[in-house]
Design a protein around this motif. Structure first.
Motif, mmCIF file in Angstrom:
data_model
loop_
_atom_site.group_PDB
_atom_site.id
_atom_site.type_symbol
_atom_site.label_atom_id
_atom_site.label_comp_id
_atom_site.label_asym_id
_atom_site.label_seq_id
_atom_site.Cartn_x
_atom_site.Cartn_y
_atom_site.Cartn_z
ATOM 1 N N SER A 1 0.822 -1.218 0.000
ATOM 2 C CA SER A 1 0.000 0.000 0.000
ATOM 3 C C SER A 1 0.848 1.256 0.000
ATOM 4 C CB SER A 1 -0.940 -0.005 1.210
ATOM 5 O OG SER A 1 -1.865 -1.057 1.109
ATOM 6 N N ILE B 1 0.994 4.112 -2.892
ATOM 7 C CA ILE B 1 0.804 5.540 -2.634
ATOM 8 C C ILE B 1 1.911 6.351 -3.313
ATOM 9 C CG2 ILE B 1 0.961 7.333 -0.845
ATOM 10 C CD1 ILE B 1 -0.528 5.346 1.020
ATOM 11 N N ALA C 1 3.686 12.749 -4.506
ATOM 12 C CA ALA C 1 3.868 12.161 -3.171
ATOM 13 C C ALA C 1 5.328 12.306 -2.737
ATOM 14 C CB ALA C 1 3.448 10.704 -3.178
ATOM 15 N N ALA D 1 4.888 8.813 2.863
ATOM 16 C CA ALA D 1 3.644 8.211 3.319
ATOM 17 C C ALA D 1 3.925 7.338 4.532
ATOM 18 C CB ALA D 1 3.007 7.388 2.209
ATOM 19 N N LEU E 1 -0.142 11.143 4.279
ATOM 20 C CA LEU E 1 0.479 11.408 2.981
ATOM 21 C C LEU E 1 0.930 12.856 2.918
ATOM 22 C CD1 LEU E 1 1.089 10.834 -0.045
ATOM 23 C CD2 LEU E 1 -1.333 11.311 -0.494
ATOM 24 N N GLN F 1 -7.227 8.619 -4.980
ATOM 25 C CA GLN F 1 -6.293 7.490 -4.981
ATOM 26 C C GLN F 1 -6.038 6.974 -3.568
ATOM 27 O OE1 GLN F 1 -5.389 5.782 -7.385
ATOM 28 N NE2 GLN F 1 -5.076 6.986 -9.218
ATOM 29 N N LEU F 2 -5.902 7.870 -2.609
ATOM 30 C CA LEU F 2 -5.649 7.452 -1.233
ATOM 31 C C LEU F 2 -6.843 6.661 -0.688
ATOM 32 C CD1 LEU F 2 -3.449 7.587 0.916
ATOM 33 C CD2 LEU F 2 -4.559 9.633 1.818
ATOM 34 N N ILE G 1 -6.653 3.162 -2.192
ATOM 35 C CA ILE G 1 -5.592 2.371 -1.546
ATOM 36 C C ILE G 1 -6.009 1.977 -0.134
ATOM 37 C CG2 ILE G 1 -3.217 2.511 -0.681
ATOM 38 C CD1 ILE G 1 -2.706 4.349 -3.208
#
Length: 124
Positions: free
Chosen positions: A7, A11, A18, A21, A99, A114-115, A118
């Motif tokens: 995961s 991310i 990014a 994370a 994040l 997206q987060l 995930i």
């Protein structure tokens, strides 16, 4: 279902901009996993500090009598976004994904989307 390591890698690769994370246990403030960061961003320290942010928001919601659950918390800095997303699956009680995004290289709406994707696939 995805592991913590998978995961966090997802991310960092799937979310443009990014920087770092972490998966964090907010009852203890301990990071269960981190990836990325840089010398001016200690993800372990940030994880512990953001635990206090969640606790304060939960207390405030209780005082106000607000129902519902926190989806995410956004902190906007001059050059970064810090996004805190609570893990909602049965195995994620008491956990959050943290994040850090470079503001100039990221799309906040897409990052949130997206987060969430995930987080829904995370198995702890």
């Amino acid at each position: 279902m995805a592991t913590v390591e998978v995961s966090l890698k997802d991310i960092m690769t799937a979310i443009e901009g990014a920087v770092g994370a972490a998966l964090v246990d907010y009852s203890s403030g301990m990071a269960l996993g981190t990836l990325g960061g840089r010398k001016d961003l200690d993800l372990t320290v940030a994880a512990a500090g953001n635990t206090d942010v969640i606790r304060a928001k939960v207390r405030t919601m209780e005082l106000l009598g607000l129902s519902g659950q926190i989806e995410d918390i956004l902190i906007t800095l001059e050059t970064q976004y810090h996004l805190i997303r609570l893990v909602t699956g049965r195995s994620g009680n008491g956990l959050f994904l943290y994040l850090v995004l470079d503001k100039s290289r990221s799309n906040l709406a897409m990052a949130r989307h997206q987060l969430k994707r995930i987080e829904e696939q995370l198995e702890v």
